[in-house]
Each structure stands twice: as C-alpha cells, then as structure tokens.
Write an enzyme that holds these catalytic residues in place. Structure first.
Site, mmCIF file in Angstrom:
data_model
loop_
_atom_site.group_PDB
_atom_site.id
_atom_site.type_symbol
_atom_site.label_atom_id
_atom_site.label_comp_id
_atom_site.label_asym_id
_atom_site.label_seq_id
_atom_site.Cartn_x
_atom_site.Cartn_y
_atom_site.Cartn_z
ATOM 1 C CG PHE A 27 -10.233 22.656 -11.110
ATOM 2 C CD1 PHE A 27 -8.897 22.642 -10.753
ATOM 3 C CD2 PHE A 27 -10.998 21.539 -10.826
ATOM 4 C CE1 PHE A 27 -8.335 21.542 -10.122
ATOM 5 C CE2 PHE A 27 -10.447 20.425 -10.198
ATOM 6 C CZ PHE A 27 -9.112 20.428 -9.848
ATOM 7 C CB CYS A 76 -0.698 16.451 -9.680
ATOM 8 S SG CYS A 76 -0.633 14.745 -9.131
ATOM 9 C CB ALA A 80 -11.168 33.050 -6.629
HETATM 10 N N1 LIG Z 1 -1.450 11.939 -5.985
HETATM 11 C C1 LIG Z 1 -2.309 12.204 -6.947
HETATM 12 O O1 LIG Z 1 -3.363 12.835 -6.724
HETATM 13 C C2 LIG Z 1 -2.043 11.776 -8.363
HETATM 14 C C3 LIG Z 1 -3.094 11.842 -9.307
HETATM 15 C C4 LIG Z 1 -2.848 11.441 -10.613
HETATM 16 C C5 LIG Z 1 -1.577 11.033 -10.974
HETATM 17 N N2 LIG Z 1 -0.574 10.993 -10.039
HETATM 18 C C6 LIG Z 1 0.733 10.553 -10.489
HETATM 19 O O2 LIG Z 1 0.891 9.209 -10.033
HETATM 20 C C7 LIG Z 1 2.249 8.966 -9.631
HETATM 21 C C8 LIG Z 1 2.281 8.528 -8.187
HETATM 22 O O3 LIG Z 1 1.807 9.574 -7.376
HETATM 23 P P1 LIG Z 1 1.548 9.402 -5.799
HETATM 24 O O4 LIG Z 1 1.010 10.686 -5.307
HETATM 25 O O5 LIG Z 1 0.801 8.131 -5.565
HETATM 26 O O6 LIG Z 1 3.076 9.202 -5.327
HETATM 27 P P2 LIG Z 1 3.629 8.889 -3.872
HETATM 28 O O7 LIG Z 1 4.929 9.564 -3.776
HETATM 29 O O8 LIG Z 1 2.567 9.135 -2.862
HETATM 30 O O9 LIG Z 1 3.866 7.307 -3.906
HETATM 31 C C9 LIG Z 1 4.875 6.674 -4.630
HETATM 32 C C10 LIG Z 1 5.250 5.390 -3.892
HETATM 33 O O10 LIG Z 1 6.195 4.666 -4.683
HETATM 34 C C11 LIG Z 1 7.103 4.037 -3.814
HETATM 35 N N3 LIG Z 1 8.321 3.679 -4.540
HETATM 36 C C12 LIG Z 1 9.318 4.491 -4.993
HETATM 37 N N4 LIG Z 1 10.274 3.768 -5.600
HETATM 38 C C13 LIG Z 1 9.876 2.472 -5.538
HETATM 39 C C14 LIG Z 1 10.448 1.240 -5.972
HETATM 40 N N5 LIG Z 1 11.630 1.206 -6.607
HETATM 41 N N6 LIG Z 1 9.768 0.095 -5.748
HETATM 42 C C15 LIG Z 1 8.578 0.114 -5.091
HETATM 43 N N7 LIG Z 1 8.008 1.248 -4.636
HETATM 44 C C16 LIG Z 1 8.640 2.411 -4.862
HETATM 45 C C17 LIG Z 1 7.313 5.076 -2.712
HETATM 46 O O11 LIG Z 1 7.836 4.496 -1.524
HETATM 47 C C18 LIG Z 1 5.906 5.622 -2.535
HETATM 48 O O12 LIG Z 1 5.207 4.914 -1.540
HETATM 49 C C19 LIG Z 1 2.999 10.267 -9.923
HETATM 50 O O13 LIG Z 1 3.565 10.189 -11.181
HETATM 51 C C20 LIG Z 1 1.905 11.326 -9.887
HETATM 52 O O14 LIG Z 1 2.233 12.443 -10.668
HETATM 53 C C21 LIG Z 1 -0.799 11.340 -8.757
#
Ligand SMILES: NC(=O)c1ccc[n+]([C@@H]2O[C@H](COP(=O)([O-])OP(=O)(O)OC[C@H]3O[C@@H](n4cnc5c(N)ncnc54)[C@H](O)[C@@H]3O)[C@@H](O)[C@H]2O)c1
Length: 437
Positions: free
Chosen positions: A256, A267, A259
């Site tokens: 990280f 996130c 630059a």
């Molecule tokens: N993407 C990353 O790199 C990452 C890394 C670490 C943490 N996170 C955290 O993890 C969480 C998920 O991130 P993501 O990127 O996977 O999100 P995303 O938006 O890609 O996926 C979320 C999924 O949840 C589903 N969903 C929503 N409401 C629902 C319900 N009521 N029932 C069933 N499914 C439902 C959506 O359709 C979607 O497919 C977030 O809080 C994010 O901050 C993400």
C-alpha cells in the site's frame, strides 16, 4: 456440519465456494434470483482469479445455491455477508443487515438446533450490540449466548486475491462473549484456516479492528500520494525508489505504498467515510482521516489540471482512459477513481474512449453510449489527444512507439509509472516522477 452463507457477493460467493470445495455442506443464499441461477450454473457474477474453478468444484461437491432464506434451518453456522454501503451523508447503511437479521431471527425461533450466527459484513462499532443482537433476540424470542451464538467475524480479503485470502487470511478475528459457541467457532476456524492467528475479543473491538485496518491502508495510500506529489516537483526524483526503500523498513512494510490516482474500491472510501462520521458523532475530531480523504480527492483534480495544461480546453478533445477497474485482477469498478475521472472529463465535454481488459461491461452499465469501449490498446490510443493510464494492468506495459505513432497528440499521463523506463516519442507525465533533467 452444515453452513449457510447469506449474500453471494465478493465475500459470500468466495467463502461458500471455498467451504464447499473443501467438502463442507454449504448453502449459498442470495435474494437476487438471477444471480443465483447464474452461480448455480457455475458462472461467477464477477471476475476473480480462480473463483470459477473453485465454484465449479464446490457445486460438484457440496454447494447448494438458493434464494430461499428458510434453507438456513438446521445449519450449524450462518454467515451473513450482505453489503453495507454508505448513505449520502457518509453514514453506514445497515438496511440489508437489518432485513436479513430480522428474517433469520424469525426462522431460528422455530429451530431446535442452536446455530451460530456470524456477521462478516463490515459494520460500524456498536452495531452488533445495539442493532443486530436486539433484532435477533426480539424476532427469535431466544437469548444470544444460550439459544444461539452471535459472533463478529470481520472479513479482510482483498479483491483479485479473494480465494487466496479466504484460504489463508492474515488473521481471524472473532468478537463476542466467551461462550460454548465461541469455543466451537474457534475450533472451526483453527481447522478451516490452520496456522492463522485467531484474535478473540468483544464485539465492538472486533468491529473497530476492521475499520482500523481499512483507514490505516487508506492513510498509507494518501501518505505516499502526498510524497509523490512533492517528488513530482523535484527534478529527477522517483517515488518508487522512495517507496521501495521505505518498504524495507520492517516498521513500515512495503504494501500500500504504490503512489497513484488515489484509493478506490468498494471498501476503503466507504469505510473511511463511516468512521469519520462515527468519530464526529463521538466528539472526536477526525483530523487525520479527513486529510486522508481530502488528499485522495485531490489526486483526480491534479490529473484534470495536467490534461488542461497540456491540451488546453477539454471540450471536444478525444481522451483515452486506460483502466477503469479499481485495481488489476478484478472487474469491480465500485468506488473506482477512474470512473470518477471519466465523469469529470465527460462533464467538461471530452470524447472518451475506455479500455480495460476485464471491466468494460461494468463501465458500459454506467456510461452507456456516452463513451466508446475498446478491447485493444492500440485501437484505444488511435487518434486520441491524451491517454491516461489509471489501472496497473500488465497490458499497458506493452505500449510502444509504434502504438504511440497512431495518437493525434502524443501525450501520456501515467498514474502508475508502467511506462517509466521506456524511451517514448511522447510527452510523458507520471505521478511521483520529477521531470528528467
Ligand atoms: N468486497 C470486498 O473486497 C470486501 C472485503 C472485506 C469486507 N467486505 C465487506 O463485506 C460485505 C459484503 O461485501 P461484498 O463486496 O461481498 O458485497 P456485494 O454487494 O458484492 O454482495 C452482497 C450480496 O448480498 C446480497 N443480498 C442483499 N440483501 C440480501 C438479503 N436480504 N438476502 C440475501 N442476500 C442479500 C446481494 O444481492 C449481493 O449479492 C460488506 O460489508 C463489505 O464492506 C468486502
């Protein structure tokens, strides 16, 4: 053992694929029917290295995909991995979490099994204690710690290496009370992620650990970007040599410190906003974090200024954006600074051509017919008056004078310094490099 994963996005689909590919019966649940039918056929809904292979293996073994939430019945562990986006005011939007937790609560009210519910989604400190736990207890009419387990389990995976990070994370954080449920969860993770340190703490601390990680990473990026901007004003200075030397100091570390045009993704931007919002509510002035955000926004303004200084009025000019994914190795454009840049340049009247090896379809969903989408780098550069390298895809290292010859004006802005060592017949600006003497 039977595990449910609710929310099949980047986190949930990766987790359920890895779990089931290891032979653990896993129910992957998503409310989006179309998404479910694609995934059930072995087609991931986003690009992630090795995901398709792992998903296909998982489907052959122990993965069931459904949109029916009641399938959580009789599961030992229920992972919740739905999104926690930001509201317009920067506050965290907990509506998906609340909705899922309400339904899970109702479903487990009739359950004989005592499941363990783990929240993997990033939630602001206090959410488990003040929001999730009361909703679950109210709807299930059961007691956490006695009738079901409730554990904070923040996720640290990085897109473009999600499978790797799910198999071997740098840490497993478990937040909650030290009950029999916690013991069972610790045992599960010590087998699922052998030789990975497990930190057991309370809910609020677990929640804070995730935000501290992401805000620190954003801070590192804004720090190196500020140093890069200073380097740019000093002839013959090279930010990569500065960063490489610093990275060798074990107190600093080399990650990280690359630059560029600023941090993006699904996130870092939202998490830093959420913690700034929380901090202000607590009466703590988030001076450093506000500056981190400000520096990040300025990076895009620097690029726009550089374009204007070199080609004059932007209106009507043909500009090429190389890379819209927020990082290489993914097709994710959520929070991508490159997307912000395209928006700014379109507003100024530019005619934009976009190239990206993976994310063109996602870009098209935002810009429709307002930009051109091109699959080859030479075609993207043909006749343009300025090319801006935004994402560090390997494809851009192959740009040479033969390709540059086709540009209407030979002007390149390289935010990632991928062409730095080449002798180019072009006016060349790179973030973090002082002009050659
Ligand atoms: N993407 C990353 O790199 C990452 C890394 C670490 C943490 N996170 C955290 O993890 C969480 C998920 O991130 P993501 O990127 O996977 O999100 P995303 O938006 O890609 O996926 C979320 C999924 O949840 C589903 N969903 C929503 N409401 C629902 C319900 N009521 N029932 C069933 N499914 C439902 C959506 O359709 C979607 O497919 C977030 O809080 C994010 O901050 C993400």
């Amino acid at each position: 053992m039977k595990i449910a994963v609710i929310g099949l996005g980047f986190v949930g689909l990766t987790l359920s694929s890895v779990l089931a590919s290891r032979g653990i019966t896993t129910i992957g649940i998503d409310s989006d029917r179309k998404k479910c039918s694609k995934i059930a056929k072995g087609i991931p809904t986003f690009f992630e290295p090795n995901l398709e292979k792992t998903l296909k293996k998982a489907l052959k073994k122990k993965l069931i995909i459904t949109n029916k939430l009641y399938s959580i019945n009789n599961c030992d562990f229920i992972f919740i991995t739905v999104g926690t986006p930001e509201k317009k005011n920067g506050e965290i939007d907990l509506s998906f979490i609340k909705e899922v937790v309400r339904s899970v609560g109702k479903l487990i009210s009739k359950n004989k099994k005592k499941p363990i519910i783990l929240i993997k989604s990033t939630v602001i400190p206090g959410t488990m204690k003040n929001v999730v736990l009361p909703i679950l207890e109210r709807n299930s009419k059961k007691k956490a710690g006695k009738d079901f387990g409730l554990i904070s389990n923040p996720e640290f995976l990085q897109e473009s290496r999600a499978i790797h990070d799910t198999i071997k994370p740098h840490v497993v954080v478990l937040g909650g009370y030290r009950t029999k449920f916690m013991k069972k969860t610790e045992k599960f993770f010590s087998r699922f992620n052998p030789n990975v340190p497990i930190i057991i703490t309370n809910h609020q601390t677990a929640e804070m650990i995730k935000y501290a990680h992401n805000t620190f990473l954003a801070t590192k990026i804004s720090f190196i970007n500020q140093i890069a901007n200073i380097c740019q004003g000093i002839p013959d200075t090279n930010i990569d040599d500065v960063a490489n030397a610093m990275g060798l100091d074990p107190r600093i570390g080399n990650l990280f410190l690359n630059a560029g045009p600023g941090y993006g993704g699904s996130c870092l931007p939202k998490d830093i906003k959420a913690i700034i919002n929380l901090s202000s509510k607590l009466g703590v002035n988030p001076t450093l974090l506000t500056a981190v955000e400000k520096i990040n926004k300025q990076q895009i303004s620097h690029i726009v200024t550089l374009v204007k200084q070199n080609i004059g009025k932007i209106n009507g000019k043909k500009l090429t954006i190389l890379g819209v994914a927020f990082k290489p190795g993914t097709d994710d454009i959520r929070g991508s600074v490159s997307i912000d840049l395209v928006k700014r340049l379109l507003k100024l009247g530019a005619k934009i051509t976009i190239h990206d090896p993976k994310a063109l379809e996602n870009a098209r969903k935002i810009f429709h017919d307002n930009t051109k989408y091109v699959k080859s780098v030479p075609s993207a550069l043909k006749d343009c008056q300025c090319a801006i390298i935004m994402t560090q895809w390997k494809d851009y290292e192959r740009i040479n004078n033969k390709i540059i010859k086709q540009m209407a004006k030979k002007f390149i802005i390289d935010t990632r310094r991928v062409l730095y060592n080449k002798n180019l017949d072009a006016k060349y600006y790179a973030i973090g490099l002082g002009q050659k003497i």
